[in-house]
Design a protein around this motif. Structure first.
Motif, PDB file in Angstrom:
ATOM      1  N   ARG A  76       0.829  -1.209   0.000  1.00 46.27           N
ATOM      2  CA  ARG A  76       0.000   0.000   0.000  1.00 46.27           C
ATOM      3  C   ARG A  76       0.859   1.253   0.000  1.00 46.27           C
ATOM      4  N   GLN A  77       1.892   1.295   0.835  1.00 50.98           N
ATOM      5  CA  GLN A  77       2.750   2.468   0.905  1.00 50.98           C
ATOM      6  C   GLN A  77       3.524   2.678  -0.397  1.00 50.98           C
ATOM      7  N   VAL A  78       3.982   1.572  -0.987  1.00 52.99           N
ATOM      8  CA  VAL A  78       4.722   1.675  -2.253  1.00 52.99           C
ATOM      9  C   VAL A  78       3.820   2.213  -3.361  1.00 52.99           C
ATOM     10  N   VAL A  79       2.606   1.667  -3.441  1.00 56.09           N
ATOM     11  CA  VAL A  79       1.687   2.097  -4.507  1.00 56.09           C
ATOM     12  C   VAL A  79       1.252   3.544  -4.302  1.00 56.09           C
ATOM     13  N   ILE A  80       0.978   3.938  -3.067  1.00 50.71           N
ATOM     14  CA  ILE A  80       0.572   5.320  -2.803  1.00 50.71           C
ATOM     15  C   ILE A  80       1.704   6.284  -3.147  1.00 50.71           C
ATOM     16  N   THR A  81       2.925   5.938  -2.757  1.00 49.13           N
ATOM     17  CA  THR A  81       4.070   6.795  -3.079  1.00 49.13           C
ATOM     18  C   THR A  81       4.271   6.900  -4.584  1.00 49.13           C
ATOM     19  N   ALA A  82       4.218   5.750  -5.270  1.00 55.47           N
ATOM     20  CA  ALA A  82       4.384   5.754  -6.720  1.00 55.47           C
ATOM     21  C   ALA A  82       3.258   6.532  -7.399  1.00 55.47           C
ATOM     22  N   SER A  83       2.043   6.370  -6.903  1.00 54.06           N
ATOM     23  CA  SER A  83       0.910   7.090  -7.493  1.00 54.06           C
ATOM     24  C   SER A  83       1.066   8.594  -7.320  1.00 54.06           C
ATOM     25  N   GLY A  84       1.566   9.016  -6.152  1.00 56.26           N
ATOM     26  CA  GLY A  84       1.805  10.436  -5.931  1.00 56.26           C
ATOM     27  C   GLY A  84       2.825  11.008  -6.901  1.00 56.26           C
ATOM     28  N   VAL A  85       3.856  10.213  -7.213  1.00 64.12           N
ATOM     29  CA  VAL A  85       4.876  10.666  -8.169  1.00 64.12           C
ATOM     30  C   VAL A  85       4.301  10.714  -9.585  1.00 64.12           C
ATOM     31  N   PHE A  86       3.636   9.623  -9.999  1.00 62.49           N
ATOM     32  CA  PHE A  86       3.124   9.541 -11.365  1.00 62.49           C
ATOM     33  C   PHE A  86       2.012  10.565 -11.624  1.00 62.49           C
ATOM     34  N   ALA A  87       1.173  10.805 -10.600  1.00 61.04           N
ATOM     35  CA  ALA A  87       0.060  11.735 -10.777  1.00 61.04           C
ATOM     36  C   ALA A  87       0.534  13.164 -10.994  1.00 61.04           C
ATOM     37  N   ASN A  88       1.749  13.483 -10.548  1.00 56.75           N
ATOM     38  CA  ASN A  88       2.281  14.839 -10.706  1.00 56.75           C
ATOM     39  C   ASN A  88       3.354  14.921 -11.776  1.00 56.75           C
ATOM     40  N   PHE A  89       3.479  13.873 -12.577  1.00 54.37           N
ATOM     41  CA  PHE A  89       4.472  13.856 -13.647  1.00 54.37           C
ATOM     42  C   PHE A  89       3.771  14.150 -14.966  1.00 54.37           C
ATOM     43  N   GLY A  90       4.095  15.260 -15.582  1.00 53.15           N
ATOM     44  CA  GLY A  90       3.424  15.635 -16.824  1.00 53.15           C
ATOM     45  C   GLY A  90       4.245  16.640 -17.600  1.00 53.15           C
ATOM     46  N   GLY A  91       3.589  17.306 -18.530  1.00 53.84           N
ATOM     47  CA  GLY A  91       4.273  18.332 -19.303  1.00 53.84           C
ATOM     48  C   GLY A  91       5.210  17.760 -20.347  1.00 53.84           C
ATOM     49  N   VAL A  92       6.257  18.521 -20.662  1.00 54.64           N
ATOM     50  CA  VAL A  92       7.217  18.134 -21.700  1.00 54.64           C
ATOM     51  C   VAL A  92       7.931  16.825 -21.359  1.00 54.64           C
ATOM     52  N   PRO A  93       8.369  16.582 -20.109  1.00 52.81           N
ATOM     53  CA  PRO A  93       9.031  15.296 -19.822  1.00 52.81           C
ATOM     54  C   PRO A  93       8.151  14.090 -20.124  1.00 52.81           C
ATOM     55  N   LEU A  94       6.860  14.166 -19.771  1.00 54.76           N
ATOM     56  CA  LEU A  94       5.964  13.048 -20.040  1.00 54.76           C
ATOM     57  C   LEU A  94       5.764  12.860 -21.537  1.00 54.76           C
ATOM     58  N   ALA A  95       5.615  13.957 -22.273  1.00 54.06           N
ATOM     59  CA  ALA A  95       5.481  13.861 -23.728  1.00 54.06           C
ATOM     60  C   ALA A  95       6.714  13.217 -24.345  1.00 54.06           C
ATOM     61  N   PHE A  96       7.897  13.639 -23.896  1.00 49.67           N
ATOM     62  CA  PHE A  96       9.137  13.055 -24.430  1.00 49.67           C
ATOM     63  C   PHE A  96       9.223  11.567 -24.102  1.00 49.67           C
ATOM     64  N   LEU A  97       8.795  11.184 -22.884  1.00 46.20           N
ATOM     65  CA  LEU A  97       8.831   9.773 -22.493  1.00 46.20           C
ATOM     66  C   LEU A  97       8.013   8.924 -23.460  1.00 46.20           C
ATOM     67  N   PHE A  98       6.825   9.385 -23.810  1.00 47.24           N
ATOM     68  CA  PHE A  98       5.973   8.607 -24.701  1.00 47.24           C
ATOM     69  C   PHE A  98       6.446   8.679 -26.148  1.00 47.24           C
ATOM     70  N   ILE A  99       7.002   9.794 -26.575  1.00 49.36           N
ATOM     71  CA  ILE A  99       7.549   9.873 -27.932  1.00 49.36           C
ATOM     72  C   ILE A  99       8.701   8.887 -28.091  1.00 49.36           C
ATOM     73  N   ALA A 100       9.530   8.779 -27.038  1.00 48.94           N
ATOM     74  CA  ALA A 100      10.673   7.869 -27.095  1.00 48.94           C
ATOM     75  C   ALA A 100      10.254   6.405 -27.003  1.00 48.94           C
ATOM     76  N   SER A 101       9.074   6.149 -26.453  1.00 51.81           N
ATOM     77  CA  SER A 101       8.641   4.756 -26.281  1.00 51.81           C
ATOM     78  C   SER A 101       7.582   4.330 -27.289  1.00 51.81           C
ATOM     79  N   LEU A 102       6.552   5.180 -27.516  1.00 50.72           N
ATOM     80  CA  LEU A 102       5.441   4.819 -28.394  1.00 50.72           C
ATOM     81  C   LEU A 102       5.335   5.695 -29.637  1.00 50.72           C
ATOM     82  N   GLY A 103       6.326   6.536 -29.887  1.00 49.92           N
ATOM     83  CA  GLY A 103       6.331   7.330 -31.103  1.00 49.92           C
ATOM     84  C   GLY A 103       6.535   6.461 -32.336  1.00 49.92           C
ATOM     85  N   SER A 104       6.447   7.057 -33.508  1.00 48.55           N
ATOM     86  CA  SER A 104       6.592   6.284 -34.748  1.00 48.55           C
ATOM     87  C   SER A 104       7.936   5.575 -34.829  1.00 48.55           C
ATOM     88  N   SER A 105       8.955   6.106 -34.161  1.00 51.52           N
ATOM     89  CA  SER A 105      10.277   5.468 -34.116  1.00 51.52           C
ATOM     90  C   SER A 105      10.659   5.087 -32.688  1.00 51.52           C
TER      91      SER A 105
END
Length: 265
Positions: A76-105
């Motif tokens: 429970r503590q691990v998931v809550i901590t991870a959820s707190g981090v992921f829920a506040n992760f966005g913007g350009v870094p998140l876009a770059f993460l997905f472009i590098a993983s699920l982009g056309s290349s």
């Protein structure tokens, strides 16, 4: 609240009905509710609906798994901590993460192609509305986990025991006891996710470069100075429209939370 919410909202509302010379007009509101701007509202609402309902379902299942896990304090503590981090992760870094993983290349796209599954050959594109929905799931699901866990913890074990003593099976408990008690909180969380998705800007802007007509991106374009002469206050009219939509969602949210609070005391 006064400096960060009320005064800016009043300024936006006043500016939405002003001409460039300070006179009164409905032209800004009319322009904001027609054409490409109306389409932007619909696209934003469609995006927000999908990225609130889907994360709400997945987040509820994850939260329930944590809630019912035996000896799950560490989990429970691990998931809550991870959820707190992921829920506040966005913007350009998140876009770059997905472009590098699920982009056309991207890396994952390349791995899938190697096993014979061409993701983009089936019509998927990370830079379309469906792609933005996938990216929004990254922070919306953890947010749902965080906000629904207190409601699950408010379900008293005595209610389950009483239902079982009266012969109720698991489905009957959730149908007649747990479900009705949890439903207002669940719907309130859906509305909270709706507001979060509707107001998100940086991730979609960085991912699509404004090719999808979302209202938040259109308002950002006005703030960046990409304005036709005489239409400077249309951005404020769009902002007023966003305020109205969010206000309606939050009023319903407060009503649902009040209904849920009497069971969670």
């Amino acid at each position: 609240m006064t400096l960060g919410l009320l005064l800016p909202m009043i300024a936006v509302a006043v500016g939405a009905f002003e001409t460039n010379n300070g006179g009164f007009t409905f032209n800004n509101i009319s322009a904001a509710t027609h054409g490409i701007y109306l389409h932007g509202f619909w696209q934003s609402i469609i995006l927000s609906v999908f990225t609130s309902i889907l994360p709400a379902i997945f987040g509820l299942l994850i939260a329930y798994a944590i809630f019912t896990a035996k000896r799950g304090n560490v989990l429970r503590q691990v998931v809550i901590t991870a959820s707190g981090v992921f829920a506040n992760f966005g913007g350009v870094p998140l876009a770059f993460l997905f472009i590098a993983s699920l982009g056309s290349s991207g890396l994952i796209t390349h791995w899938l192609a190697n096993i014979g599954f061409n993701l983009y050959g089936y019509g998927f594109s990370l830079y379309s509305l469906s792609g933005v929905i996938v990216v929004y799931l990254y922070f919306q699901i953890p947010l749902m986990v965080l906000v629904i866990l207190p409601a699950l913890e408010g379900l008293r074990p005595a209610w389950r025991e009483a239902a079982e003593n009266m012969g109720a099976r698991t489905w009957e408990y959730w149908r007649f006891v747990g479900g009705p008690v949890l439903l207002p909180s669940f719907l309130g969380c859906v509305l909270l996710l709706f507001g979060s998705a509707l107001s998100a800007y940086a991730t979609a802007e960085a991912l699509t470069n404004g090719t999808i007509p979302l209202t938040a991106i259109q308002i950002g374009s006005f703030l960046n100075g990409n304005v036709i002469a005489g239409q400077e206050n249309i951005g404020k009219a769009l902002g007023l429209g966003m305020v109205v939509i969010i206000a309606v969602a939050m009023i319903i949210y407060v009503m649902l939370q009040r209904r849920a609070a009497k069971w969670l005391r």
